[in-house]
Design a protein around this motif. Structure first.
Motif, PDB file in Angstrom:
ATOM      1  N   THR A  59       1.167   6.215   9.610  1.00  0.00           N
ATOM      2  CA  THR A  59       0.246   5.085   9.699  1.00  0.00           C
ATOM      3  C   THR A  59       0.953   3.782   9.347  1.00  0.00           C
ATOM      4  O   THR A  59       0.787   2.773  10.023  1.00  0.00           O
ATOM      5  CB  THR A  59      -0.971   5.317   8.773  1.00  0.00           C
ATOM      6  OG1 THR A  59      -1.598   6.548   9.145  1.00  0.00           O
ATOM      7  CG2 THR A  59      -1.972   4.191   8.885  1.00  0.00           C
ATOM      8  N   LYS A  60       1.755   3.808   8.291  1.00  0.00           N
ATOM      9  CA  LYS A  60       2.513   2.605   7.907  1.00  0.00           C
ATOM     10  C   LYS A  60       3.450   2.185   9.039  1.00  0.00           C
ATOM     11  O   LYS A  60       3.518   1.006   9.395  1.00  0.00           O
ATOM     12  CB  LYS A  60       3.317   2.851   6.634  1.00  0.00           C
ATOM     13  CG  LYS A  60       4.169   1.642   6.222  1.00  0.00           C
ATOM     14  CD  LYS A  60       5.170   1.987   5.161  1.00  0.00           C
ATOM     15  CE  LYS A  60       6.369   2.540   5.845  1.00  0.00           C
ATOM     16  NZ  LYS A  60       7.636   2.439   5.223  1.00  0.00           N
ATOM     17  N   THR A 106      -1.675  -2.109  -3.213  1.00  0.00           N
ATOM     18  CA  THR A 106      -1.237  -0.769  -3.570  1.00  0.00           C
ATOM     19  C   THR A 106       0.271  -0.708  -3.405  1.00  0.00           C
ATOM     20  O   THR A 106       0.784  -1.035  -2.326  1.00  0.00           O
ATOM     21  CB  THR A 106      -1.932   0.279  -2.660  1.00  0.00           C
ATOM     22  OG1 THR A 106      -3.333   0.092  -2.744  1.00  0.00           O
ATOM     23  CG2 THR A 106      -1.545   1.691  -3.045  1.00  0.00           C
ATOM     24  N   PRO A 107       1.016  -0.324  -4.459  1.00  0.00           N
ATOM     25  CA  PRO A 107       2.484  -0.393  -4.406  1.00  0.00           C
ATOM     26  C   PRO A 107       3.134   0.460  -3.310  1.00  0.00           C
ATOM     27  O   PRO A 107       4.065   0.007  -2.658  1.00  0.00           O
ATOM     28  CB  PRO A 107       2.933   0.099  -5.784  1.00  0.00           C
ATOM     29  CG  PRO A 107       1.728   0.049  -6.649  1.00  0.00           C
ATOM     30  CD  PRO A 107       0.536   0.102  -5.761  1.00  0.00           C
ATOM     31  N   ASP A 108       2.658   1.667  -3.094  1.00  0.00           N
ATOM     32  CA  ASP A 108       3.224   2.542  -2.075  1.00  0.00           C
ATOM     33  C   ASP A 108       2.695   2.095  -0.719  1.00  0.00           C
ATOM     34  O   ASP A 108       1.492   2.163  -0.453  1.00  0.00           O
ATOM     35  CB  ASP A 108       2.825   3.991  -2.374  1.00  0.00           C
ATOM     36  CG  ASP A 108       3.406   4.979  -1.379  1.00  0.00           C
ATOM     37  OD1 ASP A 108       3.304   4.746  -0.151  1.00  0.00           O
ATOM     38  OD2 ASP A 108       3.956   6.009  -1.822  1.00  0.00           O
ATOM     39  N   LEU A 109       3.581   1.634   0.159  1.00  0.00           N
ATOM     40  CA  LEU A 109       3.154   1.090   1.443  1.00  0.00           C
ATOM     41  C   LEU A 109       2.531   2.133   2.362  1.00  0.00           C
ATOM     42  O   LEU A 109       1.645   1.806   3.160  1.00  0.00           O
ATOM     43  CB  LEU A 109       4.305   0.371   2.144  1.00  0.00           C
ATOM     44  CG  LEU A 109       4.888  -0.839   1.420  1.00  0.00           C
ATOM     45  CD1 LEU A 109       5.913  -1.543   2.294  1.00  0.00           C
ATOM     46  CD2 LEU A 109       3.795  -1.803   0.985  1.00  0.00           C
ATOM     47  N   CYS A 110       2.958   3.383   2.249  1.00  0.00           N
ATOM     48  CA  CYS A 110       2.334   4.442   3.044  1.00  0.00           C
ATOM     49  C   CYS A 110       0.892   4.634   2.583  1.00  0.00           C
ATOM     50  O   CYS A 110      -0.018   4.751   3.414  1.00  0.00           O
ATOM     51  CB  CYS A 110       3.115   5.749   2.907  1.00  0.00           C
ATOM     52  SG  CYS A 110       4.781   5.691   3.613  1.00  0.00           S
ATOM     53  N   GLU A 111       0.683   4.642   1.289  1.00  0.00           N
ATOM     54  CA  GLU A 111      -0.667   4.772   0.729  1.00  0.00           C
ATOM     55  C   GLU A 111      -1.526   3.573   1.125  1.00  0.00           C
ATOM     56  O   GLU A 111      -2.700   3.719   1.470  1.00  0.00           O
ATOM     57  CB  GLU A 111      -0.617   4.885  -0.797  1.00  0.00           C
ATOM     58  CG  GLU A 111      -0.057   6.178  -1.312  1.00  0.00           C
ATOM     59  CD  GLU A 111      -0.976   7.371  -1.125  1.00  0.00           C
ATOM     60  OE1 GLU A 111      -2.199   7.188  -0.968  1.00  0.00           O
ATOM     61  OE2 GLU A 111      -0.470   8.499  -1.121  1.00  0.00           O
TER      62      GLU A 111
END
Length: 141
Positions: A59-60, A106-111
């Motif tokens: 998705t990212k 949100t720090p994790d770009l995938c999340e």
């Protein structure tokens, strides 16, 4: 056979939803890079895929290649509306702005990408599904 029937039924969506070659190429590249199968992507139009390995980073990847998320992770609500039907653009922009605020940094770009995606799907499932299915149909044609 079943996928062919689904593709045939969905081709009518192509007239009302904006899909372009760059969107299709982004999905295909990210699917290949993430080892995502078309069947999995079809399910993503109306199912929560958070449990599928690699889907969040897929998705990212798609969001970044389509100009929805910058390399720095900044979400572009305007970018998110480029691929929806003209008549849906106002609602889609409102949803995109709301989701960008809700998800925040949100720090994790995938999340982050996945959370924005799920938020959009939850807030307006009809527009989300229509756009998603049109893109899948174009990929299968």
């Amino acid at each position: 056979m079943q996928l062919a029937l689904v593709a045939a039924a969905m081709t009518t969506l192509l007239a009302t939803v904006r899909t372009d070659e760059s969107a299709m190429q982004a999905v295909m590249k990210c699917a290949k890079d993430s080892n995502m199968k078309l069947e999995v992507l079809m399910k993503s139009c109306d199912s929560d895929m958070s449990g599928v390995d690699g889907f969040k980073c897929f998705t990212k990847c798609v969001q970044q290649l389509m100009g929805i998320m910058g390399e720095d992770g900044k979400f572009s609500p305007e970018g998110a509306t480029k691929f929806v039907a003209d008549e849906d653009r106002g609602v889609a922009l409102k949803v995109a702005n709301e989701c960008a605020k809700e998800v925040g940094d949100t720090p994790d770009l995938c999340e982050r990408a996945h959370a924005v995606n799920e938020c959009s799907k939850k807030k307006d499932p009809e527009i989300y599904k229509k756009s998603c299915l049109a893109l899948m149909a174009k990929m299968m044609s």
